[in-house]
Structures are given as C-alpha cells and as structure tokens.
Design an enzyme around this catalytic site. Structure first.
Site, short mmCIF file in Angstrom:
data_model
loop_
_atom_site.label_atom_id
_atom_site.label_comp_id
_atom_site.label_asym_id
_atom_site.label_seq_id
_atom_site.Cartn_x
_atom_site.Cartn_y
_atom_site.Cartn_z
N CYS A 78 -27.09 4.78 -7.51
CA CYS A 78 -26.44 5.08 -6.10
C CYS A 78 -25.16 4.23 -5.70
O CYS A 78 -25.72 2.96 -5.52
CB CYS A 78 -27.21 5.54 -4.94
SG CYS A 78 -26.52 5.88 -3.35
N VAL A 79 -24.04 4.88 -5.67
CA VAL A 79 -22.91 3.67 -5.12
C VAL A 79 -23.15 3.32 -3.91
O VAL A 79 -22.84 2.16 -3.58
CB VAL A 79 -21.55 4.40 -5.18
CG1 VAL A 79 -21.48 5.95 -4.66
CG2 VAL A 79 -20.47 3.68 -5.05
#
Lengths: 119, 131
Positions: A78-79
């Site tokens: 997840c960024v």
C-alpha cells in the site's frame, strides 16, 4: 480456489507474515491460485530489501520474493501505509510493487476468499 | 460466491464487505488505517458495512480530545461516512455494555446487535476485513 491474502503485520515482531507465507505455500501446493498478496499497516515492512536477519534465521522478505518469482505472485504494498513508514520504490525487494488501497478492494471482489493475517 | 450479484453494468460484481473494527482509536494505528480502507472501498460501489466490537466501540465515542497525545482526532470522519453511502454501522451490544457505554455516547446512529446476531450477519458476508 482463488485466494486473496492480506498481511497486516511486519516481519519478526509478529507471526502474521510467516503464517501468511506458509498459507500461500500450502495453497499453491494444493493447486489453488493466489490472486494477490496485499501488504498493509506495518505489513508494508515485509517488502524492505534492507532486511537482514541473523544467518540462522529465515529471511521473511526474501521468502516472499522467491515465492513471487516461482509462482508469478502479484505482491502489492500500500502506497499510503508505505510512505508513512518510509517504504518507497527504492527499497522494495524483488517481486513487490507499490500501489493503492483500491488493489485490496479489487482483491476482495475478484478472489473467492480474502484471508486476513494480522493481530 | 453464490450470492454475488452483477449489477446493471454487466460484469461488475457487488460483494458484501464487512469491516470489523476491534481496536481502540488511539494507541495503535489500526482504527485510522481501517477507516482509510473503508473510504477507498466506498468508491467501488460495494455493499459495505462496519462492525465495532471489543475496544473498537471506543472509535465511535463522542467527545474525543487528542491534543494531549499529539495526534489527529479523526473521529469526525465517522460522521461523514453517510456521505459515502456507508450507512450500515453495527455495534456489538456486549462490548458496549462491558465498557459502560450506551448508543447515546456514540457519534453516529448505529444498530446495536448481540454477538449471536452479529455472527449471523458475518456469516452472510463475502469479504470480512478485520482490524
């Protein structure tokens, strides 16, 4: 069956990533598919290529990278959770990719089962 | 799964997503990051519900003040869930009672369900995300 896997804890401190890895290995051995492995919360730390455990311990990050190479796994970090924790493209181990939370929802939609490994 | 429906768009699937919030709002990041998933998930037009159980019921407590711990008070976001068409909020009765709370103590209208009713509801879901 097509599984999605969510890993919500970092390596070593918590068994979640080990359990998720062992689940993935077992599922693949039984002929199931893994649609995606998504790393969230402290789970993003599993993707850190600077991970260097003692010689006699398993290297959790490398285990994931090797499994991904063998089975062409889609492993997504997840960024937003990654940026919070300093996990950026330049320190990603092989096989991991950075993308958004939409990839987690998509895994929930596309997989037959989404299995969560966390605290 | 068998109950998964395709909407009028054709190949677009609608699944029942349930987010189970079990942790206190502060102390760990689970509540905040779970909320971030919920908000992103809202854009996918899925059938979304939220459950608050164990210390997770504190996430909805009115009057949160976080200045003293130097963290952002994100509790107003729960009131905005309605704007994202997320209206199914369930709170486990036993968890509320064990903590001396009632629905009046909460920021948003919820349905209070016993753990047995909740387990039936969980059984009906396609995707359960537990934080």
């Amino acid at each position: 069956m097509k599984f999605g896997i969510l890993v919500n804890e970092g390596p070593y401190q918590h068994q979640a990533s080990d359990s998720a890895y062992q689940f993935a290995v077992a599922a693949l051995a039984k002929g199931h598919q893994i649609y995606r492995v998504f790393f969230y919360n402290d789970g993003v730390n599993n993707a850190n290529k600077l991970t260097e455990p003692p010689q006699d311990d398993r290297n959790i990050t490398r285990q994931w990278s090797t499994l991904a190479a063998e089975h062409r796994l889609d492993m997504v970090v997840c960024v937003a959770a990654g940026l919070r924790r300093g996990i950026k493209a330049e320190i990603l181990a092989p096989g991991f990719n950075i993308s958004g939370l939409g990839q987690l929802i998509q895994a929930g939609i596309e997989a037959d089962r989404l299995v969560v490994f966390g605290d | 799964m068998s109950d998964t429906q395709a909407n009028e768009g054709g190949d677009r699937k609608v699944k029942r997503f349930m987010f189970v919030n079990r942790k206190a709002p502060y102390g760990t990041i689970y509540a905040l990051e779970a909320l971030e998933v919920v908000l992103i998930g809202a854009a996918f037009d899925q059938d979304v519900s939220l459950v608050f159980a164990d210390d997770g019921v504190y996430q909805l407590k009115k009057g949160q003040q976080t200045k003293g711990i130097g963290q952002k008070n994100f509790s107003p976001t729960y009131r905005a869930l309605e704007d994202y068409d997320i209206e199914k909020l369930y709170v486990e009765r036993e968890s509320l009672q064990a903590r001396g709370l009632s629905p009046d103590d909460l920021l948003v209208p919820v349905r209070v369900l016993g753990s047995a009713e909740l387990s039936v509801l969980m059984d009906e879901q396609d995707v359960l995300l537990s934080f």
